[in-house]
Design an enzyme around this catalytic site. Structure first.
Site, PDB file in Angstrom:
ATOM      1  N   HIS A 136       0.932  -1.232  -0.132  1.00  0.00           N
ATOM      2  CA  HIS A 136      -0.114  -0.172  -0.010  1.00  0.00           C
ATOM      3  C   HIS A 136       0.822   1.155  -0.167  1.00  0.00           C
ATOM      4  CE1 HIS A 136      -3.394  -2.729   1.015  1.00  0.00           C
ATOM      5  NE2 HIS A 136      -4.147  -1.605   0.722  1.00  0.00           N
ATOM      6  N   LYS A 140      -1.105   5.102   4.408  1.00  0.00           N
ATOM      7  CA  LYS A 140      -2.012   4.206   5.009  1.00  0.00           C
ATOM      8  C   LYS A 140      -1.713   4.033   6.594  1.00  0.00           C
ATOM      9  CE  LYS A 140      -4.216  -0.405   4.726  1.00  0.00           C
ATOM     10  NZ  LYS A 140      -5.476   0.135   4.921  1.00  0.00           N
TER      11      LYS A 140
HETATM   12  N1  LIG Z   1     -13.101  -0.728   1.826  1.00  0.00           N
HETATM   13  C1  LIG Z   1     -12.591  -0.222   0.662  1.00  0.00           C
HETATM   14  O1  LIG Z   1     -12.693  -0.652  -0.372  1.00  0.00           O
HETATM   15  C2  LIG Z   1     -11.474   0.846   1.189  1.00  0.00           C
HETATM   16  C3  LIG Z   1     -11.139   1.170   2.228  1.00  0.00           C
HETATM   17  N2  LIG Z   1     -10.305   2.304   2.617  1.00  0.00           N
HETATM   18  C4  LIG Z   1     -10.179   2.494   4.131  1.00  0.00           C
HETATM   19  O2  LIG Z   1     -10.926   3.899   3.987  1.00  0.00           O
HETATM   20  C5  LIG Z   1     -10.121   4.532   5.319  1.00  0.00           C
HETATM   21  C6  LIG Z   1      -9.879   5.995   4.621  1.00  0.00           C
HETATM   22  O3  LIG Z   1      -8.886   5.874   3.694  1.00  0.00           O
HETATM   23  P1  LIG Z   1      -8.474   7.120   3.135  1.00  0.00           P
HETATM   24  O4  LIG Z   1      -9.616   7.923   2.404  1.00  0.00           O
HETATM   25  O5  LIG Z   1      -7.307   6.650   2.098  1.00  0.00           O
HETATM   26  O6  LIG Z   1      -7.803   8.082   4.434  1.00  0.00           O
HETATM   27  P2  LIG Z   1      -7.737   9.472   4.464  1.00  0.00           P
HETATM   28  O7  LIG Z   1      -6.836   9.736   5.580  1.00  0.00           O
HETATM   29  O8  LIG Z   1      -7.440  10.243   3.291  1.00  0.00           O
HETATM   30  O9  LIG Z   1      -9.313  10.026   4.877  1.00  0.00           O
HETATM   31  C7  LIG Z   1      -9.927   9.813   6.117  1.00  0.00           C
HETATM   32  C8  LIG Z   1     -10.619  11.236   6.474  1.00  0.00           C
HETATM   33  O10 LIG Z   1     -11.540  10.987   7.474  1.00  0.00           O
HETATM   34  C9  LIG Z   1     -11.510  11.996   7.929  1.00  0.00           C
HETATM   35  N3  LIG Z   1     -12.109  11.960   9.470  1.00  0.00           N
HETATM   36  C10 LIG Z   1     -11.347  11.733  10.543  1.00  0.00           C
HETATM   37  N4  LIG Z   1     -12.059  11.766  11.650  1.00  0.00           N
HETATM   38  C11 LIG Z   1     -13.444  12.052  11.408  1.00  0.00           C
HETATM   39  C12 LIG Z   1     -14.579  11.950  11.875  1.00  0.00           C
HETATM   40  N5  LIG Z   1     -14.659  11.859  13.160  1.00  0.00           N
HETATM   41  N6  LIG Z   1     -15.727  12.512  11.173  1.00  0.00           N
HETATM   42  C13 LIG Z   1     -15.674  12.616   9.833  1.00  0.00           C
HETATM   43  N7  LIG Z   1     -14.438  12.445   9.006  1.00  0.00           N
HETATM   44  C14 LIG Z   1     -13.411  12.129   9.913  1.00  0.00           C
HETATM   45  C15 LIG Z   1     -10.201  12.841   7.984  1.00  0.00           C
HETATM   46  O11 LIG Z   1     -10.094  14.003   8.261  1.00  0.00           O
HETATM   47  C16 LIG Z   1      -9.780  12.412   6.706  1.00  0.00           C
HETATM   48  O12 LIG Z   1     -10.275  13.468   5.605  1.00  0.00           O
HETATM   49  C17 LIG Z   1      -9.042   3.602   5.783  1.00  0.00           C
HETATM   50  O13 LIG Z   1      -9.420   2.830   6.853  1.00  0.00           O
HETATM   51  C18 LIG Z   1      -8.823   2.825   4.515  1.00  0.00           C
HETATM   52  O14 LIG Z   1      -8.144   1.730   4.732  1.00  0.00           O
HETATM   53  C19 LIG Z   1      -9.440   2.800   1.486  1.00  0.00           C
HETATM   54  C20 LIG Z   1      -9.749   2.202   0.165  1.00  0.00           C
HETATM   55  C21 LIG Z   1     -10.634   1.448  -0.072  1.00  0.00           C
HETATM   56  O1  LIG Z   2      -5.947   2.150   2.837  1.00  0.00           O
HETATM   57  C1  LIG Z   2      -6.140   2.170   1.687  1.00  0.00           C
HETATM   58  O2  LIG Z   2      -5.875   2.619   0.580  1.00  0.00           O
HETATM   59  C2  LIG Z   2      -6.962   0.696   1.266  1.00  0.00           C
HETATM   60  N1  LIG Z   2      -7.574   0.167   2.371  1.00  0.00           N
HETATM   61  C3  LIG Z   2      -8.317  -1.028   2.371  1.00  0.00           C
HETATM   62  C4  LIG Z   2      -7.547  -2.067   3.074  1.00  0.00           C
HETATM   63  O3  LIG Z   2      -7.168  -1.963   4.138  1.00  0.00           O
HETATM   64  O4  LIG Z   2      -7.645  -3.295   2.866  1.00  0.00           O
HETATM   65  C5  LIG Z   2      -8.978  -1.377   0.814  1.00  0.00           C
HETATM   66  C6  LIG Z   2      -7.707  -1.170  -0.162  1.00  0.00           C
HETATM   67  O5  LIG Z   2      -6.643  -2.234   0.359  1.00  0.00           O
HETATM   68  C7  LIG Z   2      -7.068   0.253  -0.053  1.00  0.00           C
END
Ligand SMILES: NC(=O)C1=CN([C@@H]2O[C@H](COP(=O)(O)OP(=O)(O)OC[C@H]3O[C@@H](n4cnc5c(N)ncnc54)[C@H](O)[C@@H]3O)[C@@H](O)[C@H]2O)C=CC1
Ligand SMILES: O=C(O)C1=N[C@H](C(=O)O)C[C@H](O)C1
Length: 249
Positions: A136, A140
């Site tokens: 990643h 992350k």
């Molecule tokens: N299930 C999936 O397909 C995927 C899951 N993810 C997961 O999604 C999550 C976010 O990933 P990213 O967008 O890359 O992180 P990021 O750090 O870019 O975004 C997280 C956002 O949440 C905000 N935030 C923090 N506390 C908050 C609150 N109490 N209320 C509202 N907003 C709040 C932050 O200010 C930030 O803008 C991670 O856990 C990641 O692993 C990421 C990509 C795909």
């Molecule tokens: O943080 C990410 O970027 C991603 N988070 C998810 C995970 O923890 O599996 C999904 C994807 O891998 C991207």
């Protein structure tokens, strides 16, 4: 014509949140009703009459967000990682008090990633060894990834069902962590590097043969069809749904 689904996005200024806002805004059957990030008040969500919230925040805050949504009768689609068995039980207990509410939590919304996990589950019974290497971007926050954890769990379950014992491994770790994390008996290795987005290899081995299943997310748009599919379906699936597999059948 049916009314568009009013969607609120939590983590709206994050990498995934921004992409979700664009996708919802571009979907003819949805309306982007609220965008909330750190420091904004959740009241905005209620005020905007959101019918579904999409959460891409952080493992630290997602449980508070979910409890709030469920208490307010708002269904939720969650991509944020960090869901242990205890956390899932907690969500189920909140949902028991609100029988009409649906929550869908998916470790990965990418269709190809879902297929990669399904293929891994299918292959698992035929191989002595299985290891996962997830890769990643360095921003992350958690390791191993939610996807890798889920993949390890489905591999372990398939091995147990097939009556396979522990994997052959005579190695003594000379440095802690050298063999990666152990998730239900499956080793998981986490790589973090600039230039990466989200990638995973599942390596299966048996005498004289190796099978590698690889998935690459090259752009966060890859997650959007799965997120929109979940938003369309979550209200008609009360209770807790894990993953989008059942929506794809
Ligand atoms: N299930 C999936 O397909 C995927 C899951 N993810 C997961 O999604 C999550 C976010 O990933 P990213 O967008 O890359 O992180 P990021 O750090 O870019 O975004 C997280 C956002 O949440 C905000 N935030 C923090 N506390 C908050 C609150 N109490 N209320 C509202 N907003 C709040 C932050 O200010 C930030 O803008 C991670 O856990 C990641 O692993 C990421 C990509 C795909
Ligand atoms: O943080 C990410 O970027 C991603 N988070 C998810 C995970 O923890 O599996 C999904 C994807 O891998 C991207």
């Amino acid at each position: 014509m049916t009314e568009p689904i009013r969607v609120g996005v939590l983590g709206a200024r994050g990498r995934m949140g921004l992409e979700v806002c664009k996708a919802v805004d571009g979907a003819a059957d949805m309306e982007l009703a609220a965008m909330v990030d750190q420091g904004d008040v959740l009241f905005n969500m209620e005020d905007a009459h959101a019918e579904v919230v999409v959460d891409f925040t952080t493992p630290d805050v997602v449980m508070d967000n979910l409890r709030w949504a469920i208490e307010h009768g708002i269904s939720a689609v969650v991509g944020t990682t960090g869901f242990t068995a205890d956390r899932l039980d907690q969500v189920r207990s909140w949902l028991a008090e609100k029988p009409g509410v649906g929550v869908l939590i998916a470790p990965n919304f990418g269709i190809a990633a879902v297929l990669m996990m399904q293929f891994a589950a299918k292959a698992a019974r035929y191989f002595e060894s299985a290891e996962i290497i997830e890769q990643h971007h360095p921003r992350k926050l958690d390791a191993p990834s939610g996807t890798a954890t889920r993949t390890a769990q489905v591999i372990a379950a398939a091995r147990a069902e097939a009556g396979l014992g522990p994997m052959p491994d005579a190695t003594k770790e000379e440095v802690a962590g050298a063999r990666g994390a152990d998730i239900d008996g499956v080793r998981v290795h986490a790589v973090r590097s600039a230039g990466l987005l989200a990638h995973q290899e599942v390596l299966f081995g048996t005498d004289g043969e190796i099978l590698t299943i690889r998935h690459d997310s090259l752009d966060r748009v890859s997650f959007m069809p799965g997120v929109l599919l979940a938003v369309r379906n979550v209200r008609s699936r009360p209770g807790l749904t894990i993953g989008i597999d059942s929506l794809l059948d």
